[in-house]
Write a protein that holds these residues in place. Structure first.
Motif, PDB file in Angstrom:
ATOM      1  N   UNK A  81       0.605  -1.696  -0.028  1.00  0.00           N
ATOM      2  CA  UNK A  81       0.053   0.246  -0.035  1.00  0.00           C
ATOM      3  C   UNK A  81       1.057   0.987   0.199  1.00  0.00           C
ATOM      4  N   UNK A  82       2.087   1.211   0.478  1.00  0.00           N
ATOM      5  CA  UNK A  82       3.077   2.064   0.499  1.00  0.00           C
ATOM      6  C   UNK A  82       4.518   2.066  -0.750  1.00  0.00           C
ATOM      7  N   UNK A 172      -9.185  -0.931   1.179  1.00  0.00           N
ATOM      8  CA  UNK A 172      -9.976  -1.417   1.760  1.00  0.00           C
ATOM      9  C   UNK A 172     -10.669  -0.351   2.752  1.00  0.00           C
ATOM     10  N   UNK A 173      -9.741   0.690   3.016  1.00  0.00           N
ATOM     11  CA  UNK A 173      -9.720   1.149   4.032  1.00  0.00           C
ATOM     12  C   UNK A 173      -9.937   3.139   3.300  1.00  0.00           C
ATOM     13  N   UNK A 178      -9.198   4.884  -5.538  1.00  0.00           N
ATOM     14  CA  UNK A 178      -9.369   4.105  -6.850  1.00  0.00           C
ATOM     15  C   UNK A 178      -8.343   3.195  -7.604  1.00  0.00           C
ATOM     16  N   UNK A 179      -8.258   2.094  -8.006  1.00  0.00           N
ATOM     17  CA  UNK A 179      -8.070   1.061  -8.403  1.00  0.00           C
ATOM     18  C   UNK A 179      -8.146   0.261  -9.586  1.00  0.00           C
ATOM     19  N   UNK A 207     -14.370 -10.650  -6.061  1.00  0.00           N
ATOM     20  CA  UNK A 207     -13.198 -10.906  -4.732  1.00  0.00           C
ATOM     21  C   UNK A 207     -11.878  -9.991  -6.403  1.00  0.00           C
ATOM     22  N   UNK A 208     -12.190  -9.879  -6.876  1.00  0.00           N
ATOM     23  CA  UNK A 208     -10.907  -9.333  -7.496  1.00  0.00           C
ATOM     24  C   UNK A 208     -10.106  -8.015  -6.228  1.00  0.00           C
TER      25      UNK A 208
END
Length: 234
Positions: A81-82, A172-173, A178-179, A207-208
């Protein structure tokens, strides 16, 4: 009776003109040029085949480097995430500003795709702040690749991994992250693992997770360079 005397006329020898020698020399020159042309053609063909072989070797090497990048993603799946400095990993696709909505200049992977405009980002493949590019022909050179330390077939290689998200963070948080995701999806799974084709069902999008863009550059023999892009989904 006396016989009339017989007179013999002796002519002077005719001067040699050497026409046969001229023809021989001309034929020799023609054969010489023909031999030179044949040698040149063979040499050119050999160089072309050699260059093609080096190109194929460099391209094959990119596949192995891509596998290394995928292995790194699997090993570090909990820390994606980073940005990871020094590993060539970026938690965003680098084409959006920090807010995740403002568009940035597109990435010119090879440095020659968008050469006619300054609105492009370059990858610092050679770790020299894009010294090979002309100043004023790009907007930034801040993307740093991961250099493969173990040469593959004596080729040099490096890669960049871009998470296909608008900005770093846990999607998710943080709802503002946006992905990328499949354009079409279904709750039915594909027939084969990882398989996507017109004959198969659409992939399961319920569940992508996240897509990653792996950019690889390999420098081989005779200045051969091969650049590939691979999209993977973990």
């Amino acid at each position: 009776m006396h016989a009339a005397p017989i007179h013999h006329t002796i002519r002077a020898p005719r001067a040699q003109r050497g026409i046969s020698l001229v023809f021989s020399l001309v034929a020799l020159v023609v054969m010489l040029f023909g031999a030179l042309a044949l040698v040149r053609n063979v040499d050119t063909a050999t160089q072309l085949l050699g260059n093609l072989g080096f190109k194929q070797d460099a391209t094959a090497t990119t596949d192995r480097v891509t596998q290394q990048a995928v292995a790194w993603l699997n090993t570090n799946s909990l820390a994606l995430n980073v940005d990871v400095n020094g590993e060539g990993y970026y938690a965003s696709n680098q084409e959006f500003a920090a807010d995740g909505t403002t568009a940035q200049d597109p990435i010119d992977v090879t440095g020659r795709q968008l050469a006619a405009t300054i609105h492009r980002q370059l990858i610092d493949w050679d770790s020299n702040n894009c010294a090979a590019a002309t100043a004023g022909t790009y907007s930034s050179c801040t993307i740093r690749p991961k250099v493969v330390t173990d040469p593959i077939n004596r080729n040099t290689a490096s890669y960049v991994i871009l998470r296909m998200c608008s900005k770093p963070g846990d999607k998710k948080v943080d709802s503002t992250v946006a992905c990328a995701k499949p354009l079409y999806s279904t709750t039915n799974s594909a027939n084969g693992r990882g398989e996507q084709s017109y004959a198969s069902r659409e992939i399961d999008g319920s569940n992508s997770d996240t897509y990653f863009r792996i950019l690889v550059r390999v420098n081989g023999f005779r200045n051969t360079t091969s650049v590939t892009e691979t999209i993977v989904h973990l």
